[in-house]
Design an enzyme around this catalytic site. Sequence first.
Site, PDB file in Angstrom:
ATOM      1  CB  CYS A 145      -4.341  -1.600   4.387  1.00  0.00           C
ATOM      2  SG  CYS A 145      -3.373  -1.625   5.931  1.00  0.00           S
ATOM      3  CE  LYS A 158      -7.349   1.480   3.560  1.00  0.00           C
ATOM      4  NZ  LYS A 158      -6.192   2.039   4.301  1.00  0.00           N
ATOM      5  CD  GLU A 183      -2.520   1.189   2.758  1.00  0.00           C
ATOM      6  OE1 GLU A 183      -3.580   1.820   2.842  1.00  0.00           O
ATOM      7  OE2 GLU A 183      -2.035   0.534   3.713  1.00  0.00           O
TER       8      GLU A 183
END
Length: 259
Positions: A144, A110, A44
């Site tokens: 994540c 995300k 990330e």
Amino acid sequence: MAQTLNVAVVQTHLFWENPEQNRINLLEKLNQISSEIDLIVLPEMFNSGFTMNAKSVAETMDGETVSWMIALAKEKQAAITGSLVIKASDDFFNRLLFVYPDGTILKYDKKHTFTLAGEQNVYSAGKERLLVDYKGWKICPLVCYDLRFPVWSRNDTDYDLLLYVANWPKVRISAWDTLLKARAIENMTYCIGVNRVGLDGNGHEYSGHSAAYDVLGNRLDTALVTKDAIEIVTLDKSHIEKYRHKLGFLNDRDDFILK
């Protein structure tokens, strides 16, 4: 369609808010790979570290790092994926890019912004999952904090590989270890998580623990743990087909709609 997929798991330290140095570092590492690879997976925010200083590192989709990813994918004849800070209009996104060897780009923003770090105050959240079709493999790439939310990663599309790129800190690494394995087992899929190592500019420590699991939750990687290293993991379609057919667990999954 490829029966096997060779995935390069890139576990590396990151230079804080320094895209150019990170690109140089990553290229040096990737140029040392001698075996055949199909997919390169970076962490990330691989060109900056997990920063809330979006304005200082943000690039556009025409920026240097995106161009670097395209050139690298073409040179290596391998797909490459990882997330970086992208500015679009007046918004910033923690955006995962999946770049094909021919330069085609798919994107995933995300969805679960990390509220503990105030990510929601800086970055706009994505609204849609991405399903990548690459060499006959269905890949679901996430970022994540998405790992903590099983509904978002639920295998309702019969994907073959669930992929997480992360900056997951050492202090909560046991959760990372546990949840990666759980996602593989519950979704009957290969699951790979790629995390960074080292210290960031805020003093947070990252201990790696990048990992690859098969559909039964067996560990496939052997050498990563806490090292700055690259490991090639080979995935095989026959493994998925064998155990999904034999066990049939996905046939009993609950039927509900993601919102």
